[in-house]
Structures are given as structure tokens and as C-alpha cells.
Enzyme design. Structure first.
Site, mmCIF file in Angstrom:
data_model
loop_
_atom_site.group_PDB
_atom_site.id
_atom_site.type_symbol
_atom_site.label_atom_id
_atom_site.label_comp_id
_atom_site.label_asym_id
_atom_site.label_seq_id
_atom_site.Cartn_x
_atom_site.Cartn_y
_atom_site.Cartn_z
ATOM 1 N N LEU A 218 -19.329 -24.510 -37.163
ATOM 2 C CA LEU A 218 -20.112 -23.364 -36.685
ATOM 3 C C LEU A 218 -19.263 -22.637 -35.656
ATOM 4 O O LEU A 218 -18.907 -23.220 -34.626
ATOM 5 C CB LEU A 218 -21.419 -23.837 -36.042
ATOM 6 C CG LEU A 218 -22.639 -24.040 -36.948
ATOM 7 C CD1 LEU A 218 -22.333 -25.026 -38.063
ATOM 8 C CD2 LEU A 218 -23.818 -24.533 -36.120
ATOM 9 N N GLU A 221 -18.846 -15.720 -33.102
ATOM 10 C CA GLU A 221 -17.835 -14.673 -33.045
ATOM 11 C C GLU A 221 -17.364 -14.447 -31.612
ATOM 12 O O GLU A 221 -18.128 -14.553 -30.655
ATOM 13 C CB GLU A 221 -18.378 -13.369 -33.626
ATOM 14 C CG GLU A 221 -19.469 -12.726 -32.798
ATOM 15 C CD GLU A 221 -19.976 -11.420 -33.403
ATOM 16 O OE1 GLU A 221 -19.549 -11.061 -34.509
ATOM 17 O OE2 GLU A 221 -20.812 -10.770 -32.756
ATOM 18 N N CYS A 235 -11.302 -19.792 -28.369
ATOM 19 C CA CYS A 235 -12.028 -19.441 -29.596
ATOM 20 C C CYS A 235 -11.102 -19.119 -30.767
ATOM 21 O O CYS A 235 -11.336 -19.563 -31.898
ATOM 22 C CB CYS A 235 -12.967 -18.273 -29.336
ATOM 23 S SG CYS A 235 -14.218 -18.621 -28.088
ATOM 24 N N GLU A 260 -21.889 -13.465 -30.038
ATOM 25 C CA GLU A 260 -20.829 -13.222 -29.057
ATOM 26 C C GLU A 260 -21.225 -13.700 -27.657
ATOM 27 O O GLU A 260 -22.365 -13.523 -27.226
ATOM 28 C CB GLU A 260 -20.530 -11.718 -29.026
ATOM 29 C CG GLU A 260 -19.436 -11.306 -28.087
ATOM 30 C CD GLU A 260 -18.042 -11.461 -28.658
ATOM 31 O OE1 GLU A 260 -17.169 -11.963 -27.931
ATOM 32 O OE2 GLU A 260 -17.834 -11.073 -29.828
ATOM 33 N N GLY A 261 -20.266 -14.315 -26.967
ATOM 34 C CA GLY A 261 -20.496 -14.691 -25.578
ATOM 35 C C GLY A 261 -21.588 -15.717 -25.382
ATOM 36 O O GLY A 261 -22.374 -15.623 -24.450
ATOM 37 N N ASP A 294 -26.363 -20.886 -22.073
ATOM 38 C CA ASP A 294 -26.075 -20.724 -23.498
ATOM 39 C C ASP A 294 -27.336 -20.186 -24.158
ATOM 40 O O ASP A 294 -28.372 -20.856 -24.169
ATOM 41 C CB ASP A 294 -25.664 -22.064 -24.115
ATOM 42 C CG ASP A 294 -25.062 -21.928 -25.507
ATOM 43 O OD1 ASP A 294 -25.379 -20.943 -26.194
ATOM 44 O OD2 ASP A 294 -24.288 -22.817 -25.914
ATOM 45 N N ARG A 296 -27.533 -19.215 -27.386
ATOM 46 C CA ARG A 296 -27.464 -19.292 -28.842
ATOM 47 C C ARG A 296 -28.595 -20.114 -29.446
ATOM 48 O O ARG A 296 -29.103 -21.048 -28.827
ATOM 49 C CB ARG A 296 -26.123 -19.893 -29.276
ATOM 50 C CG ARG A 296 -24.937 -18.994 -29.014
ATOM 51 C CD ARG A 296 -23.635 -19.678 -29.352
ATOM 52 N NE ARG A 296 -23.381 -20.826 -28.470
ATOM 53 C CZ ARG A 296 -22.314 -21.605 -28.567
ATOM 54 N NH1 ARG A 296 -21.405 -21.363 -29.514
ATOM 55 N NH2 ARG A 296 -22.137 -22.614 -27.724
#
Length: 362
Positions: A218, A221, A235, A260-261, A294, A296
Site C-alpha cells: 500500500l 501518493e 517515499c 498525500e501527506g 495520520d 489515512r
């Protein structure tokens, strides 16, 4: 009306609402109890917009708990805090409260007294929407009876449920052969959610069988690392190294996720970089901006694997949270395969923080 169309409509409404805030316009958000708030994103609003809110009633500045903690604001309400906005306050001053990159230039802020009473659901939903829009997570808001004429209205529940809906509505829209250097037998599959984007991609190397645990990476981007070979992170090395390792292992899948980020977006990541230059680590920087360390969510990755026909994987990662998140989403992770690279003088502290605070196994 079919259930699928209803779902797509709610997801599309959230995307349109995010565009409204990005454009600096007002948005009305109503909760399940009928309470409605009129909001503007702090990052994009102007003084004329703020004046229009004042005409409707008492204005609040709404911040996340993470940003409130930086400003030493006591937390009395869940998810977000609300601060009264003075009658003479201007948007440039409110932006210095919301934007930590201005903390050194305007250090004398506060003390602040947050509201203690329960807040309308629409306020937390509005802040979540600014995150989806890639903006600083802060709004100015006022309670209203109804949405004013010409102002878009959206249900708070649509915003709250967006993450689940975006996973359920993801579809595989294209798949084709794209030979890569060192991995010529490769296909790329593109996935699109119901709101039209952002798209996510699967890089399928070789012909991995769904009957065994497929080697999977995983990868979120990273414009600066993946494309520009930035030395502030690892990355780019992780991306190219994963493709090489998967190819040399006989095949597998790399999921390239639009996160992103660590989920805060490129512009906010650049703001975080500026804070890192001031001495804050990568996770502290995200939290000073008002985000979680985080942001995500990996349900989208599980959905991509399912659409491709895979349910059991060997996960190429140093982040145990990815293993937990995929397992919770119904993917069997048979093994965690380590994936680490040497640090350099620009990213040594970044990698150390990921290990010490993020639990990465480096």
C-alpha cells in the site's frame, strides 16, 4: 430511485459542498435534529462573508481538538471546540488562529475560552468537510433557522458517512498493460469513487494468483518524493523499491492511493514541512495544523483488492496499523514483509519519528 443512485447522490453532494468551501462561499449544514449552521472555511473566507454571517447571529470559530491543544484551549466538547468571535475580528486575524505557520509571526493569541454546551453536529461535520476539501480544518459558523436563498444545504450525516460511502461506491473503470522498467509484465487498473475522484490505482505486476497470499504494497501518493525525489522522506525509494522487489519475487500488487501527506493533502503537507523547518517533527506538525498525526483510511485499499479478486495477501510494510486496518476490512494478512531503506541527513529525524511515535518497525 435505486439504492445505488441514492448513495452516489450523497457522495456527489459532499464533493460539491467541499467545492463550495474551497471557493470561499457559505454552506448550510443541517443535522438529524433539524439544527442548521451556516459555515465558511477560515482559509478561503473574506471579510464580506464574515459580515454576512454576523448579520445572521453570533459567530463562532470552530477548531479541531489538535489545533486547540496547541493553543492551550480546554476541551469541553467532543471532536471540535467553538470559540466566540469578537464583533471587530477580521478574517486575517482568525486565519492566524487557525494556521500554525503564522504562530511565530503572531505569537500573542488568547487566552481562549471554549464553549461548554453541546454543539450542533453540523460544526464537526463542517470541519471534516474542510479536510476533504484540502483546506485548513477550521470554520466560522452561525446558527440559523434555514439555509438562506441561493446557499447550498447538505445533511451532516452525508458528510459523516462519506468515508464509508466512498468505499462502497468505488468502481474499477479501466485496466490496461503498461510495461515498466524492470517489470515489463505489468498492468495498471484505475478505480474511481462515485464523486468522480480522486482516483486510486493498482499496479499489478506479473500474474499473481488469487489462490495464494499475494505480495502487496500500500503506497500513499507523495508528489515530492515519488516525482521530485525529495530527500525529506523515503517515499520515492519505497515506491521504486517495492516495484523492483515485487517483480523479483515473481509478481504482486502495489496499490497507489490518493492519500498525500498521510491524508492531509499536498498543500497542507507543504505547510507541515514549513513547521518541520521550525523544529517540529512530522507528527507534531500535522497536529499543530489541526489534523490527526495520520488521517489515512485503508478501507479503500481493501475494496480495491476485493474488486481485483484478492482476499489474502502478504503485506509489504513497516506500519502495523496497515495490517490492523486491512484485517478489520476483511482482508487476510498472512504475513508482514519488512520494507525499509537507509536514511539520509534530511530524513533521519522523519524516520526516527515514524518509529518512535508511529510504531513503524524500522
Amino acid at each position: 430511485m435505486t439504492a445505488a443512485f441514492t448513495t452516489s447522490r450523497s457522495v456527489s453532494a459532499v464533493a460539491r459542498a467541499a467545492g463550495v468551501l474551497r471557493a470561499g462561499a457559505a454552506l448550510a449544514i443541517r443535522d438529524a435534529n433539524g439544527a442548521t449552521v451556516l459555515v465558511l472555511a477560515v482559509e478561503t473566507a473574506d471579510d464580506a462573508g464574515l459580515a454576512s454571517l454576523r448579520n445572521a447571529g453570533a459567530v463562532r470559530l470552530v477548531l479541531t481538538h489538535e489545533r486547540a491543544a496547541t493553543l492551550k484551549i480546554r476541551l469541553y466538547t467532543p471532536d471540535v471546540v467553538a470559540l466566540p468571535v469578537a464583533a471587530d475580528a477580521r478574517m486575517d486575524w482568525l486565519r492566524t488562529i487557525a494556521d500554525p505557520t503564522a504562530d511565530l509571526a503572531a505569537p500573542l493569541k488568547g487566552p481562549f475560552q471554549a464553549e461548554r454546551a453541546a454543539l450542533p453536529q453540523g460544526l464537526a461535520s463542517a470541519v471534516k468537510l474542510t479536510k476533504l476539501a484540502g483546506l485548513l480544518p477550521a470554520v466560522v459558523a452561525v446558527a440559523v433557522e434555514n439555509a438562506p436563498p441561493g446557499v447550498m444545504a447538505i445533511a451532516a450525516d452525508d458528510i459523516t458517512g462519506y468515508d464509508d460511502e466512498i468505499v462502497r461506491t468505488l468502481t474499477l473503470v479501466a485496466r490496461t498493460r503498461v510495461p515498466l522498467d524492470g517489470a515489463e509484465k505489468t498492468e495498471i487498473a484505475a478505480f474511481r469513487p462515485a464523486d468522480g475522484g480522486p482516483e486510486h490505482y493498482a499496479i499489478i505486476i506479473g500474474a499473481p494468483s488469487a489462490d495464494s497470499a499475494v505480495l502487496t504494497r500500500l503506497h500513499s501518493e507523495c508528489f515530492t518524493g515519488d516525482l521530485l525525489a525529495s530527500l525529506k522522506c523515503d517515499c520515492g525509494e519505497q515506491l521504486r523499491g517495492a516495484i523492483k522487489l515485487i517483480a523479483n519475487s515473481g509478481g504482486g500488487i502495489l496499490l497507489y492511493l490518493a492519500q498525500e501527506g498521510r491524508g492531509i493533502g499536498l498543500i497542507n503537507k507543504l505547510r507541515a514541512y514549513r513547521l518541520q523547518d521550525q523544529g517540529f517533527d512530522t507528527m507534531d506538525a500535522n497536529e499543530r495544523l489541526g489534523f490527526a498525526a495520520d488521517e489515512r483510511r485503508f478501507g479503500i485499499a481493501a475494496r480495491m483488492l476485493t474488486l481485483l479478486g484478492y482476499s489474502k495477501i502478504r503485506l509489504l510494510t513497516n506500519n502495523p496499523f496497515k495490517v490492523e486496518a486491512l484485517t478489520a476490512s476483511g482482508i487476510t494478512v498472512a504475513e508482514r514483509v519488512p520494507h525499509a531503506f537507509a536514511s539520509n541527513r534530511h530524513n533521519h529525524a522523519y524516520l526516527a519519528t515514524k518509529a518512535e511515535k508511529g510504531g513503524h518497525l524500522l
